[in-house]
Design an enzyme around this catalytic site. Sequence first.
Site, PDB file in Angstrom:
ATOM      1  N   SER A  12       0.763  -1.201  -0.014  1.00  0.00           N
ATOM      2  CA  SER A  12      -0.144  -0.071   0.044  1.00  0.00           C
ATOM      3  C   SER A  12       0.835   1.283   0.039  1.00  0.00           C
ATOM      4  O   SER A  12       0.525   2.401  -0.617  1.00  0.00           O
ATOM      5  CB  SER A  12      -0.781  -0.038   1.291  1.00  0.00           C
ATOM      6  OG  SER A  12      -0.315   0.287   2.402  1.00  0.00           O
ATOM      7  N   ARG A  64      22.421 -14.702   1.887  1.00  0.00           N
ATOM      8  CA  ARG A  64      22.085 -13.184   1.912  1.00  0.00           C
ATOM      9  C   ARG A  64      22.792 -12.288   0.936  1.00  0.00           C
ATOM     10  O   ARG A  64      22.213 -11.486  -0.052  1.00  0.00           O
ATOM     11  CB  ARG A  64      22.022 -12.375   3.254  1.00  0.00           C
ATOM     12  CG  ARG A  64      20.681 -12.741   4.022  1.00  0.00           C
ATOM     13  CD  ARG A  64      20.779 -11.993   5.307  1.00  0.00           C
ATOM     14  NE  ARG A  64      20.073 -12.482   6.324  1.00  0.00           N
ATOM     15  CZ  ARG A  64      18.683 -12.392   6.286  1.00  0.00           C
ATOM     16  NH1 ARG A  64      17.853 -11.768   5.482  1.00  0.00           N
ATOM     17  NH2 ARG A  64      17.975 -13.072   7.279  1.00  0.00           N
ATOM     18  N   MET A  89      10.449  -7.136   3.619  1.00  0.00           N
ATOM     19  CA  MET A  89      10.631  -7.971   4.860  1.00  0.00           C
ATOM     20  C   MET A  89      12.194  -8.915   4.862  1.00  0.00           C
ATOM     21  O   MET A  89      12.049  -9.851   5.390  1.00  0.00           O
ATOM     22  CB  MET A  89       9.566  -8.722   4.924  1.00  0.00           C
ATOM     23  CG  MET A  89       8.299  -8.023   5.227  1.00  0.00           C
ATOM     24  SD  MET A  89       8.271  -6.726   6.513  1.00  0.00           S
ATOM     25  CE  MET A  89       8.121  -7.976   7.895  1.00  0.00           C
ATOM     26  N   ARG A  90      12.840  -8.211   4.077  1.00  0.00           N
ATOM     27  CA  ARG A  90      14.247  -8.870   4.163  1.00  0.00           C
ATOM     28  C   ARG A  90      15.295  -8.121   4.779  1.00  0.00           C
ATOM     29  O   ARG A  90      15.305  -6.955   4.489  1.00  0.00           O
ATOM     30  CB  ARG A  90      14.926  -9.245   2.558  1.00  0.00           C
ATOM     31  CG  ARG A  90      13.768 -10.326   1.895  1.00  0.00           C
ATOM     32  CD  ARG A  90      13.695 -11.717   2.483  1.00  0.00           C
ATOM     33  NE  ARG A  90      14.913 -12.112   2.714  1.00  0.00           N
ATOM     34  CZ  ARG A  90      15.172 -13.332   3.357  1.00  0.00           C
ATOM     35  NH1 ARG A  90      14.145 -13.916   4.008  1.00  0.00           N
ATOM     36  NH2 ARG A  90      16.230 -14.028   3.383  1.00  0.00           N
ATOM     37  N   HIS A 108       8.841   3.120   8.721  1.00  0.00           N
ATOM     38  CA  HIS A 108       8.645   2.217   9.812  1.00  0.00           C
ATOM     39  C   HIS A 108       7.409   2.655  10.525  1.00  0.00           C
ATOM     40  O   HIS A 108       7.405   3.838  10.842  1.00  0.00           O
ATOM     41  CB  HIS A 108       9.756   2.125  10.514  1.00  0.00           C
ATOM     42  CG  HIS A 108       9.945   1.230  11.679  1.00  0.00           C
ATOM     43  ND1 HIS A 108       9.785  -0.109  11.766  1.00  0.00           N
ATOM     44  CD2 HIS A 108       9.654   1.557  12.994  1.00  0.00           C
ATOM     45  CE1 HIS A 108       9.747  -0.832  13.020  1.00  0.00           C
ATOM     46  NE2 HIS A 108       9.691   0.252  13.615  1.00  0.00           N
ATOM     47  N   ASP A 144      16.176  -0.576  11.223  1.00  0.00           N
ATOM     48  CA  ASP A 144      15.660   0.500  11.686  1.00  0.00           C
ATOM     49  C   ASP A 144      16.212   1.685  12.408  1.00  0.00           C
ATOM     50  O   ASP A 144      15.851   2.378  13.130  1.00  0.00           O
ATOM     51  CB  ASP A 144      14.187  -0.018  12.648  1.00  0.00           C
ATOM     52  CG  ASP A 144      13.183  -0.904  12.191  1.00  0.00           C
ATOM     53  OD1 ASP A 144      13.112  -0.753  10.797  1.00  0.00           O
ATOM     54  OD2 ASP A 144      12.814  -1.842  12.685  1.00  0.00           O
ATOM     55  N   GLU A 173       1.333   7.154   7.128  1.00  0.00           N
ATOM     56  CA  GLU A 173       2.472   6.379   6.229  1.00  0.00           C
ATOM     57  C   GLU A 173       2.343   6.687   4.810  1.00  0.00           C
ATOM     58  O   GLU A 173       3.081   7.483   4.032  1.00  0.00           O
ATOM     59  CB  GLU A 173       2.428   5.011   6.292  1.00  0.00           C
ATOM     60  CG  GLU A 173       2.817   4.405   7.877  1.00  0.00           C
ATOM     61  CD  GLU A 173       2.804   2.784   7.818  1.00  0.00           C
ATOM     62  OE1 GLU A 173       3.574   2.399   6.641  1.00  0.00           O
ATOM     63  OE2 GLU A 173       2.408   2.313   8.677  1.00  0.00           O
TER      64      GLU A 173
HETATM   65  C1  GRF Z   1       3.922  -0.740   6.771  1.00  0.00           C
HETATM   66  O1  GRF Z   1       3.142  -0.590   7.960  1.00  0.00           O
HETATM   67  C2  GRF Z   1       5.207  -0.337   6.872  1.00  0.00           C
HETATM   68  O2  GRF Z   1       5.443   0.794   7.688  1.00  0.00           O
HETATM   69  C3  GRF Z   1       6.030  -1.587   7.308  1.00  0.00           C
HETATM   70  O3  GRF Z   1       5.405  -2.400   6.730  1.00  0.00           O
HETATM   71  C4  GRF Z   1       4.090  -2.171   6.518  1.00  0.00           C
HETATM   72  C5  GRF Z   1       3.884  -2.284   4.750  1.00  0.00           C
HETATM   73  O4  GRF Z   1       2.664  -2.232   4.253  1.00  0.00           O
HETATM   74  N1  GRF Z   1       7.527  -1.407   7.081  1.00  0.00           N
HETATM   75  P1  GRF Z   1       2.537  -2.159   2.609  1.00  0.00           P
HETATM   76  O5  GRF Z   1       3.118  -3.292   2.046  1.00  0.00           O
HETATM   77  O6  GRF Z   1       2.972  -0.927   2.389  1.00  0.00           O
HETATM   78  O7  GRF Z   1       0.914  -1.873   2.968  1.00  0.00           O
END
Ligand code: GRF
Length: 216
Positions: A12, A64, A89-90, A108, A144, A173
């Site tokens: 998103s 990695r 998510m890596r 974040h 982070d 965000e």
């Molecule tokens: C978001 O909350 C972002 O801050 C975090 O992971 C989530 C990803 O959501 N790092 P999306 O895939 O952008 O919808």
Amino acid sequence: MKVAILISSRGSNMQALVRASKQDGFPAEIVTVLSNNPDAAGLDFAKENDIPTKVINHRDYENREDFDTDVSKYLTEQKVDLICLAGFMRLLTPDFVNRWRDRIINIHPSLLPAFKGLHVHERAIESGTRFTGCTVHFVRPEMDDGPIVVQAVVPILTGDTADILADRILVQEHRIYPLALKLIAERKVKVHGSIATIVGAAETEATLTNPLVSDD
Ligand code: GRF
């Protein structure tokens, strides 16, 4: 400025960046959306919006380093100036992060440096803090961590669950990530060590704080 967005699932924030980039005069172009997960839902949105997509599946790699090398190679081939991590998510290796130093940003869902890592909404609610939020920051090898570009503050309300709070933060965000990208693409963000400053921010701050100064 040529931008790559790296995602792992929903995407998103990627969608918010793509929508912003299509506005007249936006100073950055999204040249590719890359996912480590072939089933990431966000890939469909990118394709529908004529953004080139690329899957580099981390499961095809033994370590990695090799995965990061191929990601870096692809981004270099695409002549990418800036990488936006958006729910990617890596964990990236220090070599990768240092190679793209000050050219890689992340969003974040907390007010960093508070609540790094995972399960941030649960942890924020359990801490009893009244406010949390979201942060766009330059990426450093530690998770982070890195100079903060833009933040938004979000209240934690009585009865909030992690899901309710996550939804409230997500709205912010989607505001601050395009704003941060715009500021960086306009070359208004300067990084000095661990601090990022925004050109012109002092003037804005002056108008914000002046009313607090009493003439009496
Ligand atoms: C978001 O909350 C972002 O801050 C975090 O992971 C989530 C990803 O959501 N790092 P999306 O895939 O952008 O919808």
